[in-house]
Motif scaffolding. Structure first.
Motif, PDB file in Angstrom:
ATOM      1  N   MET A   1      13.259  -1.068 -15.081  1.00 32.95           N
ATOM      2  CA  MET A   1      12.074  -1.010 -14.234  1.00 32.95           C
ATOM      3  C   MET A   1      10.838  -1.501 -14.991  1.00 32.95           C
ATOM      4  SD  MET A   1      12.418   0.057 -11.062  1.00 32.95           S
ATOM      5  CE  MET A   1      10.868   0.755 -10.584  1.00 32.95           C
ATOM      6  N   ALA A   2      10.758  -1.195 -16.277  1.00 34.85           N
ATOM      7  CA  ALA A   2       9.579  -1.590 -17.045  1.00 34.85           C
ATOM      8  C   ALA A   2       9.387  -3.102 -17.035  1.00 34.85           C
ATOM      9  CB  ALA A   2       9.671  -1.070 -18.475  1.00 34.85           C
ATOM     10  N   THR A   3      10.463  -3.842 -16.958  1.00 38.78           N
ATOM     11  CA  THR A   3      10.348  -5.309 -16.932  1.00 38.78           C
ATOM     12  C   THR A   3       9.823  -5.802 -15.588  1.00 38.78           C
ATOM     13  OG1 THR A   3      12.625  -5.631 -16.175  1.00 38.78           O
ATOM     14  CG2 THR A   3      12.249  -5.573 -18.567  1.00 38.78           C
ATOM     15  N   ARG A   4       9.788  -4.940 -14.589  1.00 42.21           N
ATOM     16  CA  ARG A   4       9.325  -5.335 -13.256  1.00 42.21           C
ATOM     17  C   ARG A   4       7.831  -5.106 -13.043  1.00 42.21           C
ATOM     18  NH1 ARG A   4      13.984  -6.303  -9.913  1.00 42.21           N
ATOM     19  NH2 ARG A   4      12.618  -6.348  -8.111  1.00 42.21           N
ATOM     20  N   VAL A   5       7.129  -4.541 -14.043  1.00 44.65           N
ATOM     21  CA  VAL A   5       5.685  -4.347 -13.904  1.00 44.65           C
ATOM     22  C   VAL A   5       5.041  -5.711 -13.666  1.00 44.65           C
ATOM     23  CG1 VAL A   5       3.561  -3.655 -15.100  1.00 44.65           C
ATOM     24  CG2 VAL A   5       5.612  -2.223 -15.270  1.00 44.65           C
ATOM     25  N   GLY A   6       4.196  -5.777 -12.650  1.00 48.92           N
ATOM     26  CA  GLY A   6       3.538  -7.020 -12.283  1.00 48.92           C
ATOM     27  C   GLY A   6       4.276  -7.812 -11.221  1.00 48.92           C
ATOM     28  N   MET A 106       2.449  -1.809 -10.515  1.00 50.82           N
ATOM     29  CA  MET A 106       1.318  -2.017 -11.412  1.00 50.82           C
ATOM     30  C   MET A 106       1.505  -1.329 -12.760  1.00 50.82           C
ATOM     31  SD  MET A 106      -1.634  -1.527  -8.521  1.00 50.82           S
ATOM     32  CE  MET A 106      -2.971  -1.645  -9.673  1.00 50.82           C
ATOM     33  N   GLU A 107       2.197  -0.182 -12.733  1.00 49.55           N
ATOM     34  CA  GLU A 107       2.349   0.581 -13.978  1.00 49.55           C
ATOM     35  C   GLU A 107       3.569   1.486 -13.873  1.00 49.55           C
ATOM     36  OE1 GLU A 107      -0.787   2.888 -16.739  1.00 49.55           O
ATOM     37  OE2 GLU A 107      -0.493   3.858 -14.793  1.00 49.55           O
ATOM     38  N   LEU A 108       4.235   1.666 -14.985  1.00 57.50           N
ATOM     39  CA  LEU A 108       5.363   2.598 -15.089  1.00 57.50           C
ATOM     40  C   LEU A 108       5.252   3.280 -16.447  1.00 57.50           C
ATOM     41  CD1 LEU A 108       8.069   3.618 -13.838  1.00 57.50           C
ATOM     42  CD2 LEU A 108       9.183   1.861 -15.231  1.00 57.50           C
ATOM     43  N   VAL A 109       5.104   4.602 -16.405  1.00 62.91           N
ATOM     44  CA  VAL A 109       4.945   5.356 -17.655  1.00 62.91           C
ATOM     45  C   VAL A 109       5.870   6.569 -17.656  1.00 62.91           C
ATOM     46  CG1 VAL A 109       2.943   5.640 -19.173  1.00 62.91           C
ATOM     47  CG2 VAL A 109       2.565   5.544 -16.747  1.00 62.91           C
ATOM     48  N   ARG A 112       7.144  12.519 -19.413  1.00 60.49           N
ATOM     49  CA  ARG A 112       7.925  13.373 -20.313  1.00 60.49           C
ATOM     50  C   ARG A 112       9.362  12.963 -20.134  1.00 60.49           C
ATOM     51  NH1 ARG A 112       5.955  17.228 -16.347  1.00 60.49           N
ATOM     52  NH2 ARG A 112       4.308  17.711 -17.793  1.00 60.49           N
ATOM     53  N   PRO A 113      10.255  13.360 -21.008  1.00 57.93           N
ATOM     54  CA  PRO A 113      11.655  12.925 -20.869  1.00 57.93           C
ATOM     55  C   PRO A 113      12.203  13.219 -19.463  1.00 57.93           C
ATOM     56  CG  PRO A 113      11.344  14.010 -22.975  1.00 57.93           C
ATOM     57  CD  PRO A 113      10.055  14.199 -22.206  1.00 57.93           C
ATOM     58  N   GLY A 114      12.691  12.168 -18.837  1.00 54.34           N
ATOM     59  CA  GLY A 114      13.283  12.303 -17.509  1.00 54.34           C
ATOM     60  C   GLY A 114      12.292  12.268 -16.358  1.00 54.34           C
ATOM     61  N   GLN A 115      11.002  12.105 -16.648  1.00 56.45           N
ATOM     62  CA  GLN A 115       9.979  12.062 -15.593  1.00 56.45           C
ATOM     63  C   GLN A 115       9.132  10.802 -15.768  1.00 56.45           C
ATOM     64  OE1 GLN A 115       7.361  15.446 -15.437  1.00 56.45           O
ATOM     65  NE2 GLN A 115       6.073  14.544 -13.863  1.00 56.45           N
ATOM     66  N   TRP A 116       9.271   9.895 -14.801  1.00 59.09           N
ATOM     67  CA  TRP A 116       8.570   8.614 -14.840  1.00 59.09           C
ATOM     68  C   TRP A 116       7.540   8.571 -13.724  1.00 59.09           C
ATOM     69  CZ3 TRP A 116       9.500   4.899 -18.523  1.00 59.09           C
ATOM     70  CH2 TRP A 116      10.603   5.135 -19.360  1.00 59.09           C
ATOM     71  N   GLN A 117       6.390   7.991 -14.014  1.00 55.66           N
ATOM     72  CA  GLN A 117       5.336   7.834 -13.010  1.00 55.66           C
ATOM     73  C   GLN A 117       5.081   6.351 -12.786  1.00 55.66           C
ATOM     74  OE1 GLN A 117       1.954  10.569 -12.840  1.00 55.66           O
ATOM     75  NE2 GLN A 117       0.654   8.774 -13.154  1.00 55.66           N
ATOM     76  N   GLN A 118       5.125   5.968 -11.519  1.00 53.41           N
ATOM     77  CA  GLN A 118       4.859   4.568 -11.190  1.00 53.41           C
ATOM     78  C   GLN A 118       3.651   4.470 -10.265  1.00 53.41           C
ATOM     79  OE1 GLN A 118       8.116   2.695  -9.162  1.00 53.41           O
ATOM     80  NE2 GLN A 118       8.171   4.189  -7.510  1.00 53.41           N
ATOM     81  N   THR A 119       2.887   3.417 -10.470  1.00 56.82           N
ATOM     82  CA  THR A 119       1.754   3.120  -9.603  1.00 56.82           C
ATOM     83  C   THR A 119       2.045   1.775  -8.945  1.00 56.82           C
ATOM     84  OG1 THR A 119       0.258   4.271 -11.108  1.00 56.82           O
ATOM     85  CG2 THR A 119      -0.744   2.796  -9.484  1.00 56.82           C
ATOM     86  N   ASN A 120       1.979   1.772  -7.627  1.00 55.40           N
ATOM     87  CA  ASN A 120       2.228   0.559  -6.844  1.00 55.40           C
ATOM     88  C   ASN A 120       1.008   0.214  -6.015  1.00 55.40           C
ATOM     89  OD1 ASN A 120       5.129  -0.537  -6.822  1.00 55.40           O
ATOM     90  ND2 ASN A 120       5.443   1.673  -6.745  1.00 55.40           N
ATOM     91  N   ILE A 135      -4.453  -1.523   2.411  1.00 52.86           N
ATOM     92  CA  ILE A 135      -4.090  -1.674   1.000  1.00 52.86           C
ATOM     93  C   ILE A 135      -4.280  -0.312   0.348  1.00 52.86           C
ATOM     94  CG2 ILE A 135      -4.617  -2.772  -1.208  1.00 52.86           C
ATOM     95  CD1 ILE A 135      -5.662  -5.176   0.325  1.00 52.86           C
ATOM     96  N   ALA A 136      -3.274   0.120  -0.392  1.00 53.18           N
ATOM     97  CA  ALA A 136      -3.350   1.411  -1.081  1.00 53.18           C
ATOM     98  C   ALA A 136      -2.830   1.263  -2.502  1.00 53.18           C
ATOM     99  CB  ALA A 136      -2.515   2.464  -0.339  1.00 53.18           C
ATOM    100  N   GLU A 137      -3.395   2.028  -3.386  1.00 53.73           N
ATOM    101  CA  GLU A 137      -2.853   2.155  -4.730  1.00 53.73           C
ATOM    102  C   GLU A 137      -2.212   3.532  -4.780  1.00 53.73           C
ATOM    103  OE1 GLU A 137      -4.936   2.558  -8.942  1.00 53.73           O
ATOM    104  OE2 GLU A 137      -5.141   0.524  -8.110  1.00 53.73           O
ATOM    105  N   TRP A 138      -0.886   3.554  -4.853  1.00 55.29           N
ATOM    106  CA  TRP A 138      -0.149   4.804  -4.669  1.00 55.29           C
ATOM    107  C   TRP A 138       0.657   5.152  -5.914  1.00 55.29           C
ATOM    108  CZ3 TRP A 138      -1.622   7.903  -1.116  1.00 55.29           C
ATOM    109  CH2 TRP A 138      -0.892   9.068  -0.877  1.00 55.29           C
ATOM    110  N   ILE A 139       0.670   6.441  -6.212  1.00 49.91           N
ATOM    111  CA  ILE A 139       1.376   6.944  -7.407  1.00 49.91           C
ATOM    112  C   ILE A 139       2.529   7.837  -6.962  1.00 49.91           C
ATOM    113  CG2 ILE A 139       1.110   8.207  -9.575  1.00 49.91           C
ATOM    114  CD1 ILE A 139      -1.981   7.777  -9.138  1.00 49.91           C
TER     115      ILE A 139
END
Length: 144
Positions: A1-6, A106-109, A112-120, A135-139
């Protein structure tokens, strides 16, 4: 997933019918005439009934499920909405129109272990219209 940022993915088209609008009105208690009364709504600048802004926003899960080449994350236990940084309703969705979602990661962080947060960035396009409905910026968070 990290390679899909952008990168961006686009869903198939979905019909926004008067029945869908009426059911949303029933679920939320928002029966304003511009949504549920075609005769009265025809006398407004909209020229007919329109979907609720919150209905447009709530189409996010449906539209994301309509992405044919969406990546599958193995071992997902659950995903939850975390919130939005901003939401803008730019143009109403008229009853009977088709919409599709455009999702830009837009972002993937890892929080904590096993918990990822993405912003689209989530854009709802209306078929045949130049300007998007929203248009929304959603987490959201993904637990694996």
């Amino acid at each position: 997933m990290a390679t899909r940022v952008g990168t961006e993915q686009v869903s198939d088209w979905v019909d926004v019918s008067q029945e869908m609008i009426d059911k949303f009105a029933d679920a939320t208690g928002d029966h304003q005439f511009i949504h549920v009364n075609p005769a009265m709504a025809a006398m407004t600048p909209f020229g007919g009934t329109i979907a609720h802004g919150f209905l447009t926003l709530s189409l996010m899960p449906l539209l994301s499920s309509k992405i044919t080449d969406a990546p599958k994350i193995e071992g997902v236990k659950m995903g939850v909405n975390y919130g939005g940084n901003k939401v803008r309703f730019l143009q109403p969705v008229r009853s009977g129109k088709r919409v599709r979602g455009r999702f830009k990661l837009m972002e993937l962080v890892e929080k904590r272990p096993g918990q990822w947060q993405q912003t689209n960035e989530f854009t709802v396009e209306i078929e045949g219209e130049d300007k998007p409905a929203m248009i929304a910026e959603w987490i959201s968070q993904i637990f694996v």
